[in-house]
Motif scaffolding. Structure first.
Motif, short mmCIF file in Angstrom:
data_model
loop_
_atom_site.label_atom_id
_atom_site.label_comp_id
_atom_site.label_asym_id
_atom_site.label_seq_id
_atom_site.Cartn_x
_atom_site.Cartn_y
_atom_site.Cartn_z
N ARG A 166 0.66 -1.18 -0.07
CA ARG A 166 0.01 0.21 0.05
C ARG A 166 0.74 1.43 0.01
NH1 ARG A 166 -3.00 -3.55 3.33
NH2 ARG A 166 -2.52 -2.56 5.22
N LEU A 167 2.02 1.28 0.82
CA LEU A 167 3.02 2.48 0.63
C LEU A 167 3.39 2.50 -0.82
CD1 LEU A 167 4.84 1.69 3.93
CD2 LEU A 167 3.20 3.26 3.50
N TYR A 168 3.89 1.50 -1.58
CA TYR A 168 4.43 1.61 -2.80
C TYR A 168 3.08 2.33 -3.71
CZ TYR A 168 8.35 -1.04 -1.02
OH TYR A 168 9.32 -1.32 -0.10
N GLU A 169 2.15 1.86 -3.49
CA GLU A 169 0.84 2.26 -4.21
C GLU A 169 0.90 3.77 -4.33
OE1 GLU A 169 -2.54 0.47 -2.87
OE2 GLU A 169 -2.30 -1.61 -4.03
N ARG A 170 1.07 4.58 -3.21
CA ARG A 170 1.09 6.00 -3.24
C ARG A 170 2.41 6.60 -4.11
NH1 ARG A 170 1.21 6.06 3.35
NH2 ARG A 170 -0.58 4.62 3.79
N LEU A 171 3.14 5.87 -4.40
CA LEU A 171 4.39 6.19 -5.34
C LEU A 171 4.22 5.70 -6.85
CD1 LEU A 171 7.36 5.16 -2.80
CD2 LEU A 171 6.34 7.36 -3.38
N GLY A 172 2.74 5.28 -7.01
CA GLY A 172 2.78 5.00 -8.23
C GLY A 172 2.88 3.62 -8.77
N PHE A 173 3.31 2.83 -7.81
CA PHE A 173 3.36 1.11 -8.29
C PHE A 173 1.96 0.49 -8.31
CE2 PHE A 173 7.77 2.27 -6.95
CZ PHE A 173 8.43 1.39 -7.69
N ALA A 174 1.85 -0.52 -9.20
CA ALA A 174 0.42 -1.12 -9.05
C ALA A 174 0.86 -2.82 -9.11
CB ALA A 174 -0.21 -0.87 -10.33
N PHE A 175 0.09 -3.54 -8.41
CA PHE A 175 -0.01 -5.05 -8.24
C PHE A 175 -0.02 -5.46 -9.87
CE2 PHE A 175 -2.43 -8.89 -7.27
CZ PHE A 175 -1.24 -9.75 -6.98
N THR A 176 0.88 -6.58 -10.11
CA THR A 176 1.10 -7.20 -11.36
C THR A 176 -0.19 -8.03 -11.42
OG1 THR A 176 2.47 -8.78 -10.60
CG2 THR A 176 3.47 -6.76 -11.50
N GLY A 177 -0.95 -8.72 -10.42
CA GLY A 177 -2.12 -9.61 -10.56
C GLY A 177 -1.61 -10.91 -10.18
N ARG A 178 -0.45 -11.25 -9.77
CA ARG A 178 0.13 -12.74 -9.58
C ARG A 178 1.09 -12.41 -8.20
NH1 ARG A 178 3.50 -16.58 -13.07
NH2 ARG A 178 4.13 -18.11 -11.43
N THR A 179 0.73 -13.18 -7.20
CA THR A 179 1.60 -13.04 -6.13
C THR A 179 2.70 -14.08 -6.09
OG1 THR A 179 0.22 -14.41 -4.60
CG2 THR A 179 -0.14 -12.11 -4.48
N VAL A 180 3.58 -13.94 -5.51
CA VAL A 180 4.72 -15.01 -5.23
C VAL A 180 4.54 -15.69 -4.02
CG1 VAL A 180 7.11 -15.49 -4.83
CG2 VAL A 180 6.59 -13.72 -6.40
N ASP A 181 3.99 -17.03 -3.97
CA ASP A 181 3.59 -17.72 -2.94
C ASP A 181 4.54 -18.63 -2.33
OD1 ASP A 181 0.87 -16.45 -3.42
OD2 ASP A 181 0.53 -17.85 -5.03
N LEU A 182 5.24 -18.24 -1.23
CA LEU A 182 6.31 -19.10 -0.70
C LEU A 182 5.53 -20.18 -0.12
CD1 LEU A 182 8.23 -16.07 1.03
CD2 LEU A 182 8.61 -17.16 -1.05
#
Length: 200
Positions: A166-182
């Motif tokens: 959410r912090l990165y979203e404020r800087l203009g980043f957007a989730f690519t739609g696929r998480t890395v699932d450990l």
């Protein structure tokens, strides 16, 4: 009062390595890689130092003048790498040879890393725990994002928690739609930022 930022060099390695160790010691991903806290405290700094050495050698490390924050960046060219990345195996060999998770984390993030366009990759950003919430991280990131916008270059990162995403979203980043699932562990959120171009 502005944050005094400079590019780190080899002489700053110990300072930045200690910062990375401290800032990520209780991070969800670090806790998954090293589930035993006692063992984590022994080898975590070595593990984080591998990332730092890569950034110092192949990218750039920006740091607050007082050593309380640092950002590790790599410039990734367009196109798939010519050969397999040996970094995950090297991380395991250097940091914790008997722990396959030290290698798996690199392989899983590498599998999802985009290669169709050149971009700046925020490998890690660390802020001293007693200085978090003061805008140091945002100031460090903004330094590179301004250059990205000027040069028309995207940026990419993997957030290690929903809160940081959410912090990165404020800087203009957007989730690519696929998480890395450990496996049996936390998720990571790959995020992409298109450059902001001025109009007019």
């Amino acid at each position: 009062m502005g944050v005094q930022i400079r590019q780190a060099g080899a002489d700053d390695r110990d300072t930045v390595a200690r910062l990375l160790d401290e800032a990520f010691m209780d991070d969800p991903v670090s806790s998954w890689v090293f589930p035993d806290e006692g063992h984590r405290r022994k080898v975590h700094g070595i593990f984080m130092g591998v990332f730092l050495d890569i950034a110092l050698a192949e990218g750039r490390v920006d740091m607050a003048e007082d050593g309380t924050a640092a950002a590790l960046w790599l410039h990734v060219p367009a196109g798939a790498p010519d050969e397999e990345d040996d970094t995950p195996a090297r991380m395991r060999e250097i940091a914790d040879p008997d722990n396959e998770r030290t290698e798996l984390i690199g392989r899983l993030t590498g599998e999802i890393h985009p290669h169709d366009r050149e971009h700046e990759y925020l490998l890690l950003i660390a802020v001293s725990p007693d200085r978090q919430g003061e805008g140091l991280g945002s100031a460090l990131i903004a330094l590179v994002l301004e250059r990205c916008d000027r040069d028309g270059v995207p940026a990419y990162l993997e957030a290690s928690s929903a809160r940081s995403s959410r912090l990165y979203e404020r800087l203009g980043f957007a989730f690519t739609g696929r998480t890395v699932d450990l496996p049996d562990g936390p998720h990571m959120w790959p995020m992409w930022r298109e450059p902001v171009t001025s109009r007019g």
